[in-house]
Design a protein around this motif. Sequence first.
Motif, PDB file in Angstrom:
ATOM      1  N   LEU A   1       0.820  -1.220   0.000  1.00 15.58           N
ATOM      2  CA  LEU A   1       0.000   0.000   0.000  1.00 15.58           C
ATOM      3  C   LEU A   1       0.847   1.259   0.000  1.00 15.58           C
ATOM      4  O   LEU A   1       0.664   2.160  -0.835  1.00 15.58           O
ATOM      5  N   PHE A   2       1.803   1.338   0.929  1.00 13.49           N
ATOM      6  CA  PHE A   2       2.550   2.584   1.100  1.00 13.49           C
ATOM      7  C   PHE A   2       3.691   2.729   0.097  1.00 13.49           C
ATOM      8  O   PHE A   2       4.034   3.851  -0.285  1.00 13.49           O
ATOM      9  N   SER A   3       4.276   1.626  -0.340  1.00 12.71           N
ATOM     10  CA  SER A   3       5.330   1.752  -1.345  1.00 12.71           C
ATOM     11  C   SER A   3       4.745   2.130  -2.703  1.00 12.71           C
ATOM     12  O   SER A   3       5.451   2.661  -3.560  1.00 12.71           O
ATOM     13  N   SER A   4       3.451   1.878  -2.890  1.00 13.60           N
ATOM     14  CA  SER A   4       2.783   2.291  -4.126  1.00 13.60           C
ATOM     15  C   SER A   4       2.397   3.765  -4.103  1.00 13.60           C
ATOM     16  O   SER A   4       2.000   4.325  -5.122  1.00 13.60           O
ATOM     17  N   LYS A   5       2.506   4.384  -2.928  1.00  8.08           N
ATOM     18  CA  LYS A   5       2.253   5.835  -2.794  1.00  8.08           C
ATOM     19  C   LYS A   5       3.232   6.370  -1.743  1.00  8.08           C
ATOM     20  O   LYS A   5       2.868   6.630  -0.590  1.00  8.08           O
ATOM     21  N   PRO A   6       4.487   6.536  -2.121  1.00 11.21           N
ATOM     22  CA  PRO A   6       5.537   6.871  -1.149  1.00 11.21           C
ATOM     23  C   PRO A   6       5.333   8.194  -0.421  1.00 11.21           C
ATOM     24  O   PRO A   6       5.906   8.406   0.647  1.00 11.21           O
ATOM     25  N   ASP A   7       4.533   9.096  -0.973  1.00 10.45           N
ATOM     26  CA  ASP A   7       4.332  10.389  -0.328  1.00 10.45           C
ATOM     27  C   ASP A   7       3.236  10.360   0.735  1.00 10.45           C
ATOM     28  O   ASP A   7       2.981  11.369   1.404  1.00 10.45           O
ATOM     29  N   ALA A   8       2.581   9.221   0.918  1.00  9.46           N
ATOM     30  CA  ALA A   8       1.507   9.130   1.912  1.00  9.46           C
ATOM     31  C   ALA A   8       2.082   9.143   3.326  1.00  9.46           C
ATOM     32  O   ALA A   8       3.171   8.615   3.582  1.00  9.46           O
TER      33      ALA A   8
END
Length: 461
Positions: free
Chosen positions: A146-153
């Motif tokens: 989840l988070f590596s697919s949206k690193p700015d989260a």
Amino acid sequence: MLPYKLKSVVYVSRKASRHGVGATCARALSTTHNCQAKEYAFEMACSNIRYGVGVTKEIGMDANNLGGKNVCVMTDQNLKDLPPVRTTLESLERHGVNYKLYDRCRVEPSDQSLKDAIDFSIKHQFDLFVAVGGGSVMDTCKAANLFSSKPDAEFLDFVNAPIGKGMPVKHAVKPLIAVATTAGTGSETTGTSVFDLKGMRAKTGISSRSIRPTLGILDPLHLLTMPERVAAYSGIDVLCHAIESYTVMPYSDREGQEDPSYRPAYQGNNPISDIWSLHALEVTAKYIKRCVYNPDDTEARSAMLLASCAAGIGFGNAGTHLCHGMSYPISGLVKSYTSEGYASDHPLVPHGLSVVITAPAVFEFTAPACPERHLKAAEALGYDTRNAKKEDAGKILKEVLLKVMDSIGVPDGLKSLGFTEEDVPALVKGTLPQHRVTKLSPRPAGPDELTELLTKSMKTY
């Protein structure tokens, strides 16, 4: 006759609402008989599942089919040298798939252990994930994806409200293959990732259909290495998943939302989840004791693997309630307890144990809200309910559950895990924010009710 009341639904435009038509109803969606909208729909979502002896050897093929060029294989220190991981890596190598192994998943993950896995995943920019393990490994892998697919989260963006922001997942994640090595969590079917939030000293989680695995692999060969206590506590988790998901409030009683993208993964009981939950109970009643005490009983362990998956489909769409809500601070506030069969470098109450330890008190409490469902759950566990009275539903289910717990050696209450009555206020405090599950209870439970349930659970038998 349909098992759920059909509600006629009217749509009120925002423009009309602003001009006084339906002005007393703030939502764009309302029911004709109640201006404060209730939910009018439910969704059925689960992973693709492949079951069979030896199917792990097909993972290399699956990775190629899913376009995996740079694959992350996640597992824990207990499993890294065992056949489930070895077979997975051999399959990837045989099919020419490039991979990196991350073997630092924490048993009962914490926010820090998730962040470590997320950092590893961001660094290597994987295009496919493979989780090999129990619920802890799968939940870690879901969060890393989840988070590596949206690193700015930010880390709390997708964590369940009110602890986190509870934002819906609207970005694309990578494919994830989940290989189950225990028969309990059902995490290979669900969009839920649970972890210890250390600053809060309680568990919380992320729930989104977007993070459920693309494919769940159920290979009975992997259960041959499952220790007795792991079999017991993962197995009893199946039972709690099934009873809780069958007794949560109906989806149509849950408050609706103006934006359907905010519809939660845990929706309330519904006609589809009921089928899976009851089936899981029936199978668990038949096989759990054999699975725990006879590691070579492949029939029993295979059956529990499928029961775990079935319960996962049930609770993954309906939700759980108070047993799971109270389990999170029980796990987070553990002092020195450890369990045989769980290799861990930190105090640990296994998840299934933290859930079931309050279950007898919980189901006795919730039974008056839907006695028929509590009796049906007892019937699925083998109790003859033909002459049972509705007012006895809670007592009956409690007694049936206690027999199952005793038969597989579940400890005698919270005191056996190192808690005392002095810990109850902290346990209540840790339970109250767990809205993702507690708000689904068929009977509301505030601080006073939670205090009573936890106090009753100090001694179980």
